[in-house]
Scaffold this motif. Structure first.
Motif, PDB file in Angstrom:
ATOM      1  N   LEU A 110       0.827  -1.215   0.000  1.00  0.00           N
ATOM      2  CA  LEU A 110       0.000   0.000   0.000  1.00  0.00           C
ATOM      3  C   LEU A 110       0.864   1.268   0.000  1.00  0.00           C
ATOM      4  O   LEU A 110       0.510   2.262  -0.643  1.00  0.00           O
ATOM      5  CB  LEU A 110      -0.977  -0.001   1.168  1.00  0.00           C
ATOM      6  CG  LEU A 110      -2.111  -1.028   1.054  1.00  0.00           C
ATOM      7  CD1 LEU A 110      -3.237  -0.709   2.021  1.00  0.00           C
ATOM      8  CD2 LEU A 110      -2.695  -1.107  -0.354  1.00  0.00           C
ATOM      9  N   VAL A 111       1.989   1.222   0.676  1.00  0.00           N
ATOM     10  CA  VAL A 111       2.879   2.399   0.681  1.00  0.00           C
ATOM     11  C   VAL A 111       3.331   2.706  -0.750  1.00  0.00           C
ATOM     12  O   VAL A 111       3.380   3.862  -1.171  1.00  0.00           O
ATOM     13  CB  VAL A 111       4.080   2.164   1.628  1.00  0.00           C
ATOM     14  CG1 VAL A 111       5.167   3.214   1.411  1.00  0.00           C
ATOM     15  CG2 VAL A 111       3.615   2.185   3.079  1.00  0.00           C
ATOM     16  N   GLU A 112       3.626   1.649  -1.492  1.00  0.00           N
ATOM     17  CA  GLU A 112       4.006   1.812  -2.905  1.00  0.00           C
ATOM     18  C   GLU A 112       2.896   2.564  -3.672  1.00  0.00           C
ATOM     19  O   GLU A 112       3.161   3.524  -4.381  1.00  0.00           O
ATOM     20  CB  GLU A 112       4.095   0.415  -3.508  1.00  0.00           C
ATOM     21  CG  GLU A 112       5.291   0.074  -4.335  1.00  0.00           C
ATOM     22  CD  GLU A 112       5.205  -1.427  -4.639  1.00  0.00           C
ATOM     23  OE1 GLU A 112       4.415  -1.810  -5.527  1.00  0.00           O
ATOM     24  OE2 GLU A 112       5.904  -2.201  -3.957  1.00  0.00           O
ATOM     25  N   LEU A 113       1.654   2.060  -3.506  1.00  0.00           N
ATOM     26  CA  LEU A 113       0.516   2.698  -4.213  1.00  0.00           C
ATOM     27  C   LEU A 113       0.341   4.148  -3.763  1.00  0.00           C
ATOM     28  O   LEU A 113       0.042   5.032  -4.576  1.00  0.00           O
ATOM     29  CB  LEU A 113      -0.789   1.936  -3.941  1.00  0.00           C
ATOM     30  CG  LEU A 113      -0.924   0.530  -4.500  1.00  0.00           C
ATOM     31  CD1 LEU A 113      -2.242  -0.105  -4.048  1.00  0.00           C
ATOM     32  CD2 LEU A 113      -0.888   0.575  -6.037  1.00  0.00           C
ATOM     33  N   GLN A 114       0.540   4.404  -2.487  1.00  0.00           N
ATOM     34  CA  GLN A 114       0.337   5.763  -1.953  1.00  0.00           C
ATOM     35  C   GLN A 114       1.393   6.725  -2.501  1.00  0.00           C
ATOM     36  O   GLN A 114       1.085   7.862  -2.886  1.00  0.00           O
ATOM     37  CB  GLN A 114       0.362   5.724  -0.418  1.00  0.00           C
ATOM     38  CG  GLN A 114      -0.850   4.978   0.149  1.00  0.00           C
ATOM     39  CD  GLN A 114      -0.650   4.396   1.530  1.00  0.00           C
ATOM     40  OE1 GLN A 114       0.341   4.681   2.215  1.00  0.00           O
ATOM     41  NE2 GLN A 114      -1.578   3.557   1.969  1.00  0.00           N
ATOM     42  N   ARG A 115       2.638   6.267  -2.572  1.00  0.00           N
ATOM     43  CA  ARG A 115       3.696   7.155  -3.107  1.00  0.00           C
ATOM     44  C   ARG A 115       3.491   7.404  -4.601  1.00  0.00           C
ATOM     45  O   ARG A 115       3.804   8.472  -5.110  1.00  0.00           O
ATOM     46  CB  ARG A 115       5.066   6.555  -2.831  1.00  0.00           C
ATOM     47  CG  ARG A 115       5.378   6.572  -1.344  1.00  0.00           C
ATOM     48  CD  ARG A 115       6.839   6.269  -1.071  1.00  0.00           C
ATOM     49  NE  ARG A 115       7.131   6.379   0.343  1.00  0.00           N
ATOM     50  CZ  ARG A 115       7.868   5.509   1.042  1.00  0.00           C
ATOM     51  NH1 ARG A 115       8.418   4.463   0.435  1.00  0.00           N
ATOM     52  NH2 ARG A 115       8.085   5.693   2.330  1.00  0.00           N
ATOM     53  N   GLU A 116       2.953   6.391  -5.286  1.00  0.00           N
ATOM     54  CA  GLU A 116       2.648   6.556  -6.700  1.00  0.00           C
ATOM     55  C   GLU A 116       1.623   7.687  -6.890  1.00  0.00           C
ATOM     56  O   GLU A 116       1.740   8.495  -7.807  1.00  0.00           O
ATOM     57  CB  GLU A 116       2.052   5.253  -7.202  1.00  0.00           C
ATOM     58  CG  GLU A 116       2.360   4.910  -8.634  1.00  0.00           C
ATOM     59  CD  GLU A 116       1.884   3.487  -8.886  1.00  0.00           C
ATOM     60  OE1 GLU A 116       2.579   2.555  -8.433  1.00  0.00           O
ATOM     61  OE2 GLU A 116       0.795   3.325  -9.472  1.00  0.00           O
ATOM     62  N   GLU A 117       0.631   7.716  -5.994  1.00  0.00           N
ATOM     63  CA  GLU A 117      -0.388   8.780  -6.053  1.00  0.00           C
ATOM     64  C   GLU A 117       0.261  10.153  -5.969  1.00  0.00           C
ATOM     65  O   GLU A 117      -0.156  11.090  -6.644  1.00  0.00           O
ATOM     66  CB  GLU A 117      -1.388   8.629  -4.906  1.00  0.00           C
ATOM     67  CG  GLU A 117      -2.363   7.497  -5.074  1.00  0.00           C
ATOM     68  CD  GLU A 117      -3.378   7.767  -6.179  1.00  0.00           C
ATOM     69  OE1 GLU A 117      -3.617   8.941  -6.489  1.00  0.00           O
ATOM     70  OE2 GLU A 117      -3.913   6.802  -6.727  1.00  0.00           O
ATOM     71  N   ALA A 118       1.253  10.280  -5.113  1.00  0.00           N
ATOM     72  CA  ALA A 118       1.890  11.594  -4.919  1.00  0.00           C
ATOM     73  C   ALA A 118       2.682  12.013  -6.150  1.00  0.00           C
ATOM     74  O   ALA A 118       2.929  13.198  -6.365  1.00  0.00           O
ATOM     75  CB  ALA A 118       2.788  11.569  -3.693  1.00  0.00           C
ATOM     76  N   ARG A 119       3.076  11.040  -6.954  1.00  0.00           N
ATOM     77  CA  ARG A 119       3.784  11.391  -8.194  1.00  0.00           C
ATOM     78  C   ARG A 119       2.836  11.955  -9.247  1.00  0.00           C
ATOM     79  O   ARG A 119       3.265  12.584 -10.208  1.00  0.00           O
ATOM     80  CB  ARG A 119       4.538  10.170  -8.756  1.00  0.00           C
ATOM     81  CG  ARG A 119       5.833   9.891  -7.991  1.00  0.00           C
ATOM     82  CD  ARG A 119       6.715   8.897  -8.727  1.00  0.00           C
ATOM     83  NE  ARG A 119       6.219   7.528  -8.610  1.00  0.00           N
ATOM     84  CZ  ARG A 119       6.488   6.727  -7.578  1.00  0.00           C
ATOM     85  NH1 ARG A 119       7.247   7.137  -6.587  1.00  0.00           N
ATOM     86  NH2 ARG A 119       6.013   5.508  -7.546  1.00  0.00           N
ATOM     87  N   ASN A 120       1.524  11.742  -9.043  1.00  0.00           N
ATOM     88  CA  ASN A 120       0.542  12.253 -10.011  1.00  0.00           C
ATOM     89  C   ASN A 120       0.060  13.657  -9.698  1.00  0.00           C
ATOM     90  O   ASN A 120      -0.910  14.112 -10.291  1.00  0.00           O
ATOM     91  CB  ASN A 120      -0.683  11.325 -10.049  1.00  0.00           C
ATOM     92  CG  ASN A 120      -0.321   9.949 -10.575  1.00  0.00           C
ATOM     93  OD1 ASN A 120       0.609   9.819 -11.360  1.00  0.00           O
ATOM     94  ND2 ASN A 120      -1.030   8.927 -10.129  1.00  0.00           N
ATOM     95  N   GLY A 121       0.683  14.326  -8.725  1.00  0.00           N
ATOM     96  CA  GLY A 121       0.278  15.698  -8.421  1.00  0.00           C
ATOM     97  C   GLY A 121       0.022  15.897  -6.946  1.00  0.00           C
ATOM     98  O   GLY A 121       0.071  14.930  -6.182  1.00  0.00           O
ATOM     99  N   PRO A 122      -0.243  17.157  -6.543  1.00  0.00           N
ATOM    100  CA  PRO A 122      -0.389  17.476  -5.130  1.00  0.00           C
ATOM    101  C   PRO A 122      -1.537  16.722  -4.467  1.00  0.00           C
ATOM    102  O   PRO A 122      -2.544  16.414  -5.113  1.00  0.00           O
ATOM    103  CB  PRO A 122      -0.687  18.979  -5.103  1.00  0.00           C
ATOM    104  CG  PRO A 122      -0.608  19.463  -6.483  1.00  0.00           C
ATOM    105  CD  PRO A 122      -0.418  18.323  -7.414  1.00  0.00           C
TER     106      PRO A 122
END
Ligand code: DC
Length: 222
Positions: A110-122
């Protein structure tokens, strides 16, 4: 000077008002809202449905490998194509989510998925380990707290609205049980880390908390 990640990271115990605050901030800033508790709940539901034995590393791994978890801009949570937003709020998920979220393999996924989200914008990200583990370099970090009595009363209000009949003492006992598990687990426990601002919302309503935190963000813009 590092400006930090364009993330508002919010942690705190159950019922402290994180979701209401995160939603309000995301709306005010025009950023996305990431409810990571909902992600742990969805994994728990997936594990319940396929009767995963939490003590079997093999079963946990294969359930994670086939997990199709997605959240959308309207705050819905999906397993595959199925909208499970309502079901993840039920008592079966609630009873098991602390145990599922203590499993290291679940957290790393889940941490992986969450950090990926942050790469898509603020992002405005809320949970238990946003400020400490997932986004320690977030530009803004808050720990939202409130007395257990106040948190139980708020949670009971949510249950009443959803037509779920629960007595206040049992809501309070369930919150205390989850707080104890979430704060004492070995992997990424809920804790207030140095450099994170603690906000006590016991005596504030939702609008008061939002105004306070927005003012802090605007005082200290990126
Ligand atoms: O915020 P919530 O009550 O929906 O969270 C459900 C559970 O998920 C909570 O008991 C602990 C876990 N959780 C976690 O371990 N890490 C997060 N970042 C968010 C939630």
């Amino acid at each position: 000077m590092s400006l930090g990640l364009q993330v508002v990271a919010i942690d705190g115990p159950s019922g402290s008002g994180k979701s209401t605050l995160a939603k309000g901030l995301a709306r005010a800033l025009g950023w996305r809202h990431l409810n990571t508790g909902a992600m742990y709940r969805a994994v728990t539901l997936a594990f319940l449905r396929s009767a995963v034995d939490l003590d079997s590393a093999g079963q946990v791994e294969s359930a994670l490998a086939s997990l199709e978890l997605r959240t959308d801009a309207e705050e819905r949570v999906f397993l595959g194509d199925e909208d499970v937003s309502a079901e993840i709020r039920g008592p079966d998920v609630e009873a098991l989510v602390s145990a599922v979220s203590a499993i290291p393999a679940v957290r790393s996924r889940l941490v992986e998925l969450q950090r990926e989200e942050a790469r898509n914008g603020p992002l405005v990200a809320e949970g238990r380990d946003m400020t400490s583990v997932v986004f320690p370099d977030a530009r803004w970090r808050f720990y939202l707290d409130a007395s257990v009595r106040e948190r139980a009363a708020r949670r009971k209000g949510d249950f009443d609205k959803a037509g779920r009949d629960e007595a206040l003492p049992s809501v309070e006992a369930e919150l205390e049980r989850r707080d104890a598990l979430d704060s004492s687990r070995a992997h990424s426990p809920l804790r207030l880390v140095a450099g994170v601002e603690r906000i006590d919302s016991t005596a504030l309503d939702a609008q008061g908390v939002l105004a306070l935190v927005l003012a802090k963000i605007q005082e200290d813009p990126a």
